[in-house]
Motif scaffolding. Structure first.
Motif, PDB file in Angstrom:
ATOM      1  N   LEU A 152       9.747  27.188  -1.470  1.00 23.29           N
ATOM      2  CA  LEU A 152       9.361  25.021  -1.679  1.00 23.29           C
ATOM      3  C   LEU A 152      10.310  25.355  -2.991  1.00 23.29           C
ATOM      4  N   VAL A 153      10.576  24.271  -3.191  1.00 18.78           N
ATOM      5  CA  VAL A 153      11.855  23.485  -4.309  1.00 18.78           C
ATOM      6  C   VAL A 153      11.287  22.732  -4.811  1.00 18.78           C
ATOM      7  N   ALA A 154      11.023  21.514  -4.147  1.00 19.74           N
ATOM      8  CA  ALA A 154      10.635  20.514  -4.683  1.00 19.74           C
ATOM      9  C   ALA A 154       9.838  19.732  -3.503  1.00 19.74           C
ATOM     10  N   ALA A 155       8.827  18.379  -4.157  1.00 17.86           N
ATOM     11  CA  ALA A 155       8.419  17.817  -3.086  1.00 17.86           C
ATOM     12  C   ALA A 155       8.078  16.429  -3.998  1.00 17.86           C
ATOM     13  N   ILE A 156       7.522  15.581  -2.544  1.00 15.32           N
ATOM     14  CA  ILE A 156       7.505  13.971  -3.813  1.00 15.32           C
ATOM     15  C   ILE A 156       6.520  13.285  -2.930  1.00 15.32           C
ATOM     16  N   THR A 157       5.885  12.822  -3.728  1.00 17.11           N
ATOM     17  CA  THR A 157       4.437  12.259  -2.788  1.00 17.11           C
ATOM     18  C   THR A 157       5.110  10.867  -2.278  1.00 17.11           C
ATOM     19  N   HIS A 158       4.429  10.608  -1.280  1.00 17.90           N
ATOM     20  CA  HIS A 158       4.478   9.538  -0.385  1.00 17.90           C
ATOM     21  C   HIS A 158       5.687   8.021  -0.544  1.00 17.90           C
ATOM     22  N   ALA A 159       4.785   7.890  -1.769  1.00 20.55           N
ATOM     23  CA  ALA A 159       4.904   5.966  -2.770  1.00 20.55           C
ATOM     24  C   ALA A 159       6.360   6.828  -3.556  1.00 20.55           C
ATOM     25  N   GLY A 160       6.106   8.130  -3.726  1.00 15.70           N
ATOM     26  CA  GLY A 160       7.645   8.905  -4.471  1.00 15.70           C
ATOM     27  C   GLY A 160       7.064   8.597  -6.057  1.00 15.70           C
ATOM     28  N   ARG A 161       5.340   8.290  -6.507  1.00 18.62           N
ATOM     29  CA  ARG A 161       5.374   8.400  -7.665  1.00 18.62           C
ATOM     30  C   ARG A 161       5.396   9.525  -8.302  1.00 18.62           C
ATOM     31  N   ARG A 162       5.330  10.841  -8.003  1.00 19.85           N
ATOM     32  CA  ARG A 162       4.695  11.878  -8.419  1.00 19.85           C
ATOM     33  C   ARG A 162       5.778  13.251  -7.435  1.00 19.85           C
ATOM     34  N   THR A 163       6.802  13.812  -8.529  1.00 19.45           N
ATOM     35  CA  THR A 163       7.669  14.879  -7.744  1.00 19.45           C
ATOM     36  C   THR A 163       6.942  16.273  -8.527  1.00 19.45           C
ATOM     37  N   THR A 164       6.968  17.451  -8.290  1.00 17.67           N
ATOM     38  CA  THR A 164       7.014  18.772  -8.665  1.00 17.67           C
ATOM     39  C   THR A 164       8.339  18.802  -7.977  1.00 17.67           C
ATOM     40  N   TYR A 165       8.309  20.625  -8.654  1.00 21.86           N
ATOM     41  CA  TYR A 165      10.052  21.143  -8.526  1.00 21.86           C
ATOM     42  C   TYR A 165       9.142  22.917  -8.866  1.00 21.86           C
ATOM     43  N   ALA A 166      10.084  23.623  -8.007  1.00 24.13           N
ATOM     44  CA  ALA A 166       9.747  25.024  -8.406  1.00 24.13           C
ATOM     45  C   ALA A 166      10.388  25.590 -10.126  1.00 24.13           C
ATOM     46  N   ASP A 167       9.510  26.432 -10.705  1.00 25.03           N
ATOM     47  CA  ASP A 167      10.153  26.886 -12.022  1.00 25.03           C
ATOM     48  C   ASP A 167      12.275  26.577 -12.170  1.00 25.03           C
ATOM     49  N   SER A 168      12.840  27.664 -10.683  1.00 22.24           N
ATOM     50  CA  SER A 168      14.071  27.852 -11.081  1.00 22.24           C
ATOM     51  C   SER A 168      14.702  27.159 -10.956  1.00 22.24           C
ATOM     52  N   VAL A 169      14.741  25.720 -10.756  1.00 17.09           N
ATOM     53  CA  VAL A 169      15.483  23.849 -10.293  1.00 17.09           C
ATOM     54  C   VAL A 169      14.593  22.608 -11.642  1.00 17.09           C
ATOM     55  N   LYS A 170      13.469  23.554 -12.479  1.00 16.09           N
ATOM     56  CA  LYS A 170      13.397  22.155 -13.171  1.00 16.09           C
ATOM     57  C   LYS A 170      13.927  21.583 -13.922  1.00 16.09           C
ATOM     58  N   ASP A 171      14.503  20.946 -14.118  1.00 19.97           N
ATOM     59  CA  ASP A 171      15.900  19.821 -15.356  1.00 19.97           C
ATOM     60  C   ASP A 171      16.533  20.189 -14.723  1.00 19.97           C
ATOM     61  N   ARG A 172      17.351  20.696 -13.435  1.00 21.04           N
ATOM     62  CA  ARG A 172      18.727  20.867 -12.386  1.00 21.04           C
ATOM     63  C   ARG A 172      18.922  19.464 -11.196  1.00 21.04           C
ATOM     64  N   PHE A 173      17.266  19.997 -10.662  1.00 20.12           N
ATOM     65  CA  PHE A 173      17.279  19.229  -9.215  1.00 20.12           C
ATOM     66  C   PHE A 173      16.494  17.994  -9.670  1.00 20.12           C
ATOM     67  N   THR A 174      16.906  16.765  -8.342  1.00 17.37           N
ATOM     68  CA  THR A 174      15.892  14.867  -8.634  1.00 17.37           C
ATOM     69  C   THR A 174      15.587  15.205  -7.169  1.00 17.37           C
ATOM     70  N   ILE A 175      14.476  14.957  -6.530  1.00 15.34           N
ATOM     71  CA  ILE A 175      14.189  14.741  -5.411  1.00 15.34           C
ATOM     72  C   ILE A 175      13.782  13.988  -5.503  1.00 15.34           C
ATOM     73  N   SER A 176      14.045  12.282  -4.596  1.00 18.45           N
ATOM     74  CA  SER A 176      13.708  11.381  -4.467  1.00 18.45           C
ATOM     75  C   SER A 176      13.836  10.617  -2.650  1.00 18.45           C
ATOM     76  N   ARG A 177      13.094   9.319  -2.761  1.00 20.73           N
ATOM     77  CA  ARG A 177      12.830   9.379  -1.431  1.00 20.73           C
ATOM     78  C   ARG A 177      13.409   7.581  -1.313  1.00 20.73           C
ATOM     79  N   ASP A 178      14.084   6.728  -0.472  1.00 19.78           N
ATOM     80  CA  ASP A 178      13.556   5.438   0.625  1.00 19.78           C
ATOM     81  C   ASP A 178      13.507   5.102   1.284  1.00 19.78           C
ATOM     82  N   ASN A 179      12.700   4.658   1.048  1.00 20.65           N
ATOM     83  CA  ASN A 179      11.094   4.353   2.515  1.00 20.65           C
ATOM     84  C   ASN A 179      11.956   3.365   3.236  1.00 20.65           C
ATOM     85  N   THR A 180      12.775   2.520   2.543  1.00 19.54           N
ATOM     86  CA  THR A 180      13.239   1.805   3.175  1.00 19.54           C
ATOM     87  C   THR A 180      14.133   2.258   3.865  1.00 19.54           C
TER      88      THR A 180
END
Length: 116
Positions: free
Chosen positions: A47-75
């Motif tokens: 697992l690298v990253a995860a995001i909740t359904h509305a995008g309010r919370r994200t989690t990252y693997a330690d190896s990618v924190k501060d380098r990777f960003t997960i985001s979503r566009d529900n539209t």
């Protein structure tokens, strides 16, 4: 049926950036969490990253924190993974994933190669 289609991978030099996208269909995208995983040759999928359904919370693997960003566009029914400061050890096939009504779904995978 549920479909997840990744795009945007490729080759980049160390220190560079890439963005991978995942277009989803077949389910109510905005009500489900989404995740990115990766699998390097000879290694287990992680697992690298995860995001909740509305995008309010994200989690990252330690190896990618501060380098990777997960985001979503529900539209647009799309989830993204912005990858900065890439390292050779980030080389892997990247998969987006979701769990809908108890079933885990995966995209087809997208190769990301980081080398000079």
């Amino acid at each position: 049926q549920v479909q997840l289609v990744e795009s945007g991978g490729g080759w980049v030099q160390p220190g560079g950036s890439l963005r991978v996208s995942c277009a989803a269909s077949g389910f109510t995208f905005g009500t489900y969490a989404m995740s990115w995983y990766r699998q390097a040759p000879g290694k287990e999928r992680e697992l690298v990253a995860a995001i909740t359904h509305a995008g309010r919370r994200t989690t990252y693997a330690d190896s990618v924190k501060d380098r990777f960003t997960i985001s979503r566009d529900n539209t647009k029914n799309t989830v993204y993974l912005q990858m900065n400061s890439l390292k050779p050890e980030d080389t892997a096939v990247y998969y987006c994933s979701t769990r809908v009504r108890g079933t885990k779904y995966w995209g087809q995978g997208n190769q990301v190669t980081v080398s000079s």
